[in-house]
Design an enzyme around this catalytic site. Structure first.
Site, short mmCIF file in Angstrom:
data_model
loop_
_atom_site.label_atom_id
_atom_site.label_comp_id
_atom_site.label_asym_id
_atom_site.label_seq_id
_atom_site.Cartn_x
_atom_site.Cartn_y
_atom_site.Cartn_z
N CYS A 15 0.79 -1.24 0.00
CA CYS A 15 0.00 0.00 0.00
C CYS A 15 0.82 1.28 0.00
CB CYS A 15 -0.95 -0.02 1.19
SG CYS A 15 -2.09 -1.40 1.09
C1 UDX Z 1 -1.01 0.38 5.80
C2 UDX Z 1 -1.90 1.31 6.59
O1 UDX Z 1 -1.51 1.26 7.97
C3 UDX Z 1 -3.37 0.88 6.46
O2 UDX Z 1 -4.20 1.78 7.16
C4 UDX Z 1 -3.74 0.87 4.97
O3 UDX Z 1 -5.09 0.49 4.79
C5 UDX Z 1 -2.82 -0.08 4.24
O4 UDX Z 1 -1.45 0.30 4.41
P1 UDX Z 1 0.07 -2.00 6.09
O5 UDX Z 1 0.81 -1.60 4.86
O6 UDX Z 1 -0.59 -3.33 6.14
O7 UDX Z 1 -1.11 -0.90 6.38
O8 UDX Z 1 1.11 -1.98 7.30
P2 UDX Z 1 1.57 -0.96 8.42
O9 UDX Z 1 1.41 -1.65 9.70
O10 UDX Z 1 0.93 0.35 8.24
O11 UDX Z 1 3.16 -0.81 8.12
C6 UDX Z 1 3.55 -0.38 6.84
C7 UDX Z 1 5.08 -0.37 6.79
O12 UDX Z 1 5.58 0.71 7.58
C8 UDX Z 1 5.77 -1.63 7.29
O13 UDX Z 1 6.84 -1.95 6.42
C9 UDX Z 1 6.31 -1.23 8.66
O14 UDX Z 1 7.51 -1.93 8.98
C10 UDX Z 1 6.60 0.24 8.45
N1 UDX Z 1 6.53 1.05 9.66
C11 UDX Z 1 5.36 1.14 10.34
C12 UDX Z 1 7.65 1.78 10.07
O15 UDX Z 1 8.71 1.70 9.45
N2 UDX Z 1 7.56 2.59 11.17
C13 UDX Z 1 6.41 2.69 11.89
O16 UDX Z 1 6.39 3.41 12.89
C14 UDX Z 1 5.27 1.94 11.47
#
Ligand code: UDX
Length: 427
Positions: A264
């Site tokens: 996403c």
């Molecule tokens: C995301 C959005 O959170 C969600 O609302 C949307 O509908 C789809 O995209 P997702 O991609 O499943 O969800 O995962 P998420 O938990 O948001 O993490 C995304 C990425 O960001 C991961 O690679 C995670 O490792 C990274 N991340 C997350 C960080 O590097 N730092 C953070 O503080 C949080």
């Protein structure tokens, strides 16, 4: 009510199962017969916590699957488009699957007299529902827009937590051009305690992109601060813990490190960049969100090479392949550019991930896949932590089997350890 769901990926499957849990009758439509068979057997076609229980509970009762659009549309009042919207080679959104689903639904409602609502749930760039989906439905159905409903209802589901997020939303957004379409969709969510935001389709589409782009920007922001902290010799996590106490910022989503992956954030930010450029606006900040994110994995490899010198012939253990913990999904995983760089520089790579080994084997067949962290670490000259798997936090004795105990941590999973050279990416 009776619902049909087009597309049984993680959004379609989760939405179908959760609508069934809310008491609706749901028919899934897909072109992949194996997914259809799985759903009819009560087996989820995707991995999501809580989904197996819901699929088993509702399959054969108020949840089924078919490849037949006509059957699904005849036996439902509302159809959700939940198909994929991948990036094309330039990073812009590819709407071909959405267009095909719209055509299939348009054909199906041509042959139906009763009122039917078509809802776009797929993440589509602002303007798509009104300017792409609606004209296709009108053209293929031969109906006047007053004779059917159209709406846009984005999802805000996190992979691995999608069932929870569907059943406990902090917002429900419904964009429609007329009251009746929006009211019909709102009725479907009656069982959930959540305020419904009613707006027009283009605004609903933009709410989804702004939501994801903001979260991605937040991550690139903490990573930029993290890179500066690294040069200063201070810990970003200590900085952002205090910053997160500001009520306007909050403590979540402030983890610096290897950056964001997934199906996403990268795709949606690039699609929004493409749309903005198409509209004649240069999205400087959004481009920098991607630029900072692309650089983080490369910074990890540079950190490694600063400590080891040449890595040619050296064994490097990569712990974590999935784009985040609790999923087997490797799409845009930060471990991919790291492994690519390591192989390019002649290193041997051993890898371990609790769930994603087999998916990564389709990308890199020439690395060693191990069934435990210890096996991956055996004889390694360094270790790179790429995914925030909880089990990595308790690694300790496993490092004893390394040839050279150097850890480059991209996810703040560990801290300094006796007899181990520990380097954090942003701390
Ligand atoms: C995301 C959005 O959170 C969600 O609302 C949307 O509908 C789809 O995209 P997702 O991609 O499943 O969800 O995962 P998420 O938990 O948001 O993490 C995304 C990425 O960001 C991961 O690679 C995670 O490792 C990274 N991340 C997350 C960080 O590097 N730092 C953070 O503080 C949080």
């Amino acid at each position: 009510m009776k619902i049909s769901v087009i597309g049984t990926g993680y959004v379609g499957s989760v939405s179908a199962a959760c609508f069934a849990e809310l008491g609706h009758e749901v028919i899934c439509v897909d072109i992949d017969q194996s997914k259809i068979d799985q759903i009819n057997a009560g087996i989820p076609p995707v991995y999501e916590a809580g989904l197996p229980e819901l699929m088993e509970k509702h399959a054969g009762k108020n949840l089924s699957a078919t490849s037949d659009y006509d059957l699904a549309v005849r036996n439902s009042e509302v159809s959700f488009i939940c198909v994929g919207t991948p990036s094309d080679h330039q990073g812009n959104i590819d709407l071909s699957i959405v267009k095909a689903a719209s055509a299939g639904l348009g054909d199906a409602i041509r042959r139906k007299k009763d009122y039917h609502v078509i809802v776009v749930k797929s993440t589509v760039v602002p303007g798509t529902t009104e300017k792409v989906v609606l004209p296709i439905i009108i053209g293929r159905s031969g109906k006047h827009p007053d004779d059917f409903g159209i709406a846009m209802n984005p999802e805000f589901l996190r992979e691995g937590r999608a069932v929870h997020d569907f059943m406990h939303p902090d917002k429900i957004v419904i964009g429609s051009l007329d009251r009746r379409s929006g009211d019909t969709v709102a009725l479907l969510y009656r069982g959930l305690e959540c305020e419904i935001t009613r707006t027009n389709p283009t605004t609903a589409e933009m709410i989804k992109y702004a939501n994801n782009a903001f979260l991605a920007a937040r991550i690139s922001f903490v990573n930029e601060i993290g890179n500066i902290c690294k040069e200063l010799g201070i810990d970003t996590y200590e900085v952002m813990k205090a910053v997160g106490r500001d009520f306007r910022i909050g403590p979540h989503f402030l983890n610096s490190g290897a950056g964001f992956g997934g199906s996403c954030f990268p795709k949606d930010v690039k699609a929004l960049i493409g749309k903005a450029s198409e509209m004649g606006y240069e999205p400087v900040l959004l481009r920098s969100v991607i630029a900072v994110n692309d650089e983080q994995p490369l910074r990890m490899v540079r950190l490694l090479k600063n400590r080891l010198g040449s890595i040619r012939g050296k064994k490097i253990a990569v712990l974590g392949l999935a784009f985040k913990n609790d999923t087997d999904d490797i799409r845009e995983s930060r471990s991919i550019p790291v492994i690519k760089e390591l192989l390019r520089d002649g290193a041997q790579v051993s890898a371990y991930d609790p769930m994603a080994n087999e998916n990564m084997r389709k990308v890199f067949s020439n690395i060693q896949y191990c069934s435990s962290a210890r096996d991956a670490l055996y004889g390694a000259d360094a270790c790179m932590i790429m995914t925030e798997w909880e089990e990595f936090r308790s690694l300790d004795k496993e490092f004893d089997v390394m040839e050279n105990r150097l850890i480059i941590d991209g996810r703040h999973m560990l801290g300094p350890r006796k007899d181990i050279e520990y380097l954090g990416l942003c701390w």
